[in-house]
Design an enzyme around this catalytic site. Sequence first.
Site, PDB file in Angstrom:
ATOM      1  N   HIS A  44       0.858  -1.196   0.000  1.00 33.98           N
ATOM      2  CA  HIS A  44       0.000   0.000   0.000  1.00 33.98           C
ATOM      3  C   HIS A  44       0.885   1.234   0.000  1.00 33.98           C
ATOM      4  CE1 HIS A  44       1.192  -0.564   4.191  1.00 33.98           C
ATOM      5  NE2 HIS A  44       1.126   0.766   4.253  1.00 33.98           N
ATOM      6  N   HIS A 126       5.640   6.408  -1.608  1.00 32.98           N
ATOM      7  CA  HIS A 126       6.348   5.135  -1.820  1.00 32.98           C
ATOM      8  C   HIS A 126       5.507   3.963  -1.343  1.00 32.98           C
ATOM      9  CE1 HIS A 126       7.232   5.833   2.442  1.00 32.98           C
ATOM     10  NE2 HIS A 126       7.354   4.511   2.529  1.00 32.98           N
TER      11      HIS A 126
END
Length: 174
Positions: A44, A126
């Site tokens: 995620h 990220h």
Amino acid sequence: MHTPRRLFFALWPDDVSRRALADEAHRLAPGCGDGDALPAENLHITLAFLGSVDTARIAPLIDLTQRWPSPCGDWTLDRLGHFPRPRIVWAGSLTPETALLTLQADLWQALSHHGFPPPQRDFTPHVSLVRQADRPPPETTLSEPVRWRFDHLALVASELGDGGSRYTTLARSE
Ligand code: 2AM
């Protein structure tokens, strides 16, 4: 008395992106100091990490999430990076992703009205791929860019267990 919960806001990848990123994580792990590829279901991007939150403050966050207009967009991941201190190898993008930066800033603005101060450090969008990574990956780009389609924001609770983190979605945007 209820114990506080460790909460964060995140975007979850679609199935195709998740599989591609999970494959990449497994490919990279051995070359990064024998790190551990994160399980596919845990991949995620965190937009806002709140840390430990008292249970009395969770209902307003659920409400905020459910009222949030679902974000809708594409994010192309093509870059690899390494955070040495948390020992993480991550995937991100070479070009700044304006939609994600705007979403993150809007979210923190809303959270500040609930008493959660925005972080001081810059946001590096990220997806963590490998943990316990003592070395950066040998390459700086993904073997193939991954195009991730996002369509909802999620409020997630994290529990640390022996086998790593376990995530539970508490609410998602409309
Ligand atoms: P990571 O992807 O960089 O590991 C749940 O733990 C999520 O919150 C993870 O995605 C993790 O980011 C993020 N997280 C954990 N601790 C954090 C911290 N102190 N600051 C910001 N994000 C954090």
